[in-house]
Design an enzyme around this catalytic site. Structure first.
Site, mmCIF file in Angstrom:
data_model
loop_
_atom_site.group_PDB
_atom_site.id
_atom_site.type_symbol
_atom_site.label_atom_id
_atom_site.label_comp_id
_atom_site.label_asym_id
_atom_site.label_seq_id
_atom_site.Cartn_x
_atom_site.Cartn_y
_atom_site.Cartn_z
ATOM 1 C CG ASP A 4 -3.881 5.329 4.145
ATOM 2 O OD1 ASP A 4 -4.286 4.783 3.355
ATOM 3 O OD2 ASP A 4 -2.983 4.852 4.946
ATOM 4 C CG HIS A 13 -1.841 1.077 1.323
ATOM 5 N ND1 HIS A 13 -2.829 1.374 0.141
ATOM 6 C CD2 HIS A 13 -2.085 2.045 2.197
ATOM 7 C CE1 HIS A 13 -3.374 2.622 0.732
ATOM 8 N NE2 HIS A 13 -3.169 2.916 1.697
ATOM 9 C CB CYS A 55 -2.638 2.793 -3.020
ATOM 10 S SG CYS A 55 -1.764 1.502 -3.297
#
Length: 223
Positions: free
Chosen positions: A123, A106, A166
């Site tokens: 995030d 991630h 991401c």
């Protein structure tokens, strides 16, 4: 032995070399690698040519987070001249295995804004990298030239709708932060949050793959 087609060099841009395998990643629904993020950060640096902005490559961020000898960090960071920067952007990866530089699952983003002396973590997957970002923040505080820095988890950060975008959110948010910095002569506590929330949508993020591919094609044509 001849190189495989995946290893074929496609573009050399500043200090970044892109290969055919990187184009494959951009063409498909795949997790972005270090090279693509470093390339786009390098492009943003060229698009925002300011001595006050620093976009840190993934490899440098990785080493800051995982340096086994913390006493050597000062010498390592000195060329970056962090205390002179007004805006510093770091790509955060949850890989903590120094033997697997391309590991992790991630990406997120940590930005330092000097005028407000704050580190902000964006995030796109519900704070998955929160602990990693806080570890990076704690490591960086002594080297950014200011005491009393705050850490903020941006609760309004846009959230990904796939399991593999991401890295694209990191790139899209980094671009909006740089645009905000260039376009605001007066910095305040609101920072770039509203701009990011408004402009970093799933549709725009998805389209960024095509934009980067078109950018690579354009840059290749200038060679």
């Amino acid at each position: 032995m001849p190189k495989s087609s995946a290893d074929e060099k496609i573009l050399s841009y500043n200090d970044v070399v892109l290969r055919q395998s990187d184009l494959t990643i951009l063409n498909g629904p795949y997790y972005l690698n270090d090279r693509i993020i470093e390339f786009y950060f390098s492009y943003l640096s060229s698009s925002h040519p300011s001595e006050h902005i620093l976009l840190v490559p993934p490899s440098i961020t990785f080493w800051i987070m995982n340096c086994p000898d913390i006493s050597s960090l000062n010498d390592f960071l000195q060329p970056l001249n962090l205390p002179s920067k007004q805006l510093i952007i770091f790509p955060v990866n949850n890989n903590d295995d120094v033997t697997a530089v391309e590991g992790g699952s991630h990406w997120s983003l940590l930005a330092f804004e000097k005028a407000t002396n704050v580190f902000v973590h964006h995030d796109s997957y519900g704070g998955m990298n929160k602990n990693d970002a806080k570890r990076l923040y704690r490591t960086l505080v002594p080297y950014t030239g200011g005491s009393g820095s705050r850490y903020v988890e941006c609760e309004s950060s846009p959230q990904q709708v796939t399991g593999y975008d991401c890295g694209l959110y990191v790139l899209a948010i980094a671009k909006e932060i740089c645009d905000w910095f260039d376009g605001n002569s007066t910095k305040n506590e609101d920072l770039w949050f509203a701009k990011v929330e408004e402009r970093v949508t799933p549709e725009r993020v998805s389209g960024l793959r095509v934009e980067i591919l078109e950018l690579i094609t354009s840059l290749r044509g200038r060679k």
